[in-house]
Design an enzyme around this catalytic site. Sequence first.
Site, mmCIF file in Angstrom:
data_model
loop_
_atom_site.group_PDB
_atom_site.id
_atom_site.type_symbol
_atom_site.label_atom_id
_atom_site.label_comp_id
_atom_site.label_asym_id
_atom_site.label_seq_id
_atom_site.Cartn_x
_atom_site.Cartn_y
_atom_site.Cartn_z
ATOM 1 C CD GLU A 274 -2.789 -0.720 2.625
ATOM 2 O OE1 GLU A 274 -2.842 0.458 3.260
ATOM 3 O OE2 GLU A 274 -3.604 -1.851 3.099
ATOM 4 C CD GLU A 333 -7.425 5.955 7.011
ATOM 5 O OE1 GLU A 333 -7.626 5.073 6.328
ATOM 6 O OE2 GLU A 333 -6.452 6.369 7.227
#
Length: 351
Positions: A274, A333
């Site tokens: 990621e 997020e």
Amino acid sequence: MAFFNARNSKNFLMAVAFLLLGIFMSGLEFTGAQSVGVCYGRIGDNLPSEQQVVDLYRNNGIGKMRIYDPNQATLEALGNFPDIELILGVPNEDIQALATDASVAANWVQGNILSHPPMVNIRYISVGNEIRPEDSAAQFLLPAMQNIYNALASANSAILLQLKVTTSVDATLLGSSYPPSAGSFSDSASSYIIPIIQFLADKGAPLLANIYPYFSYIGDPVNIDLSYALFTSPGVVVQDGAYGYQNLFDAILDAFYSAIEKVGVTNMEVIVSETGWPSDGGTAATIENASTYYQNVINHVKNNGTPKKSGTLIQAYLFAMFDEDQKGPAETERHFGLFSPNMQPKYPISF
């Protein structure tokens, strides 16, 4: 003379299929684009169908996907597209059961690997994501990885030619990361991560690492320049012996390599599972910065290794395919997507 029962015949056919898949994949032209993947998270209530998502990957030339659980609709949608390599995740909440009962691991492998066409090109199984030593799942992670590996080996050893069992960690396991050559796992993490590193080394598997210069930058904006985090620094920022670092991404990745070397393992690949930058919701979280980061990281990993691993191109997975409106708790997020849920690109990014 060997006699084939139904099970042996099935295993033989699967072995042939996996070997043919390997031949097919080795015959593809692996350009720089193959070093870049995108994580497909699904924590949202407004996302397109799995088939639409797979089509979006293919239409944009994205050759690698990471998913965080064995979503059956996604696996079915990938069934005809072996040109997309997959990291298949085992959710953290499933790890204890997989660790304590080998039959659970066998059933997991049967239901999520063997029951799908071999043309679903699963390259890595990530058992857990960002499990830390203090987490309740930590004591179960390595046994779960071992049980998944053993289940695969028992079912069909040919699968292991194409598929590696690993896990994905984050930079909080590093007790030291500056300069990169001083990278080492923290005292609190060592007893947890070192046996996992040794398992991966024994099986010839990589370590997956989630690397976010964004969080490093907002955690210390006084000492970390924004250009160093965004790949836009005009020159070397950190000189570490013979190695000069012009971006924070390479510095963090090489800190992982240094930490692994200090465990006594010198030939393990670290795949960036990621990396990303939010476009809204917090400090330096803007469309401009996110666009700059994503395009620059794509260009960088397509053409470069790190200073420490200059001869090895980097595999990296961008986070994430879509904005996910049900993520949190931080507002950022919800804003890591390369695409909006209507499948329109947020940035003029080329893969």
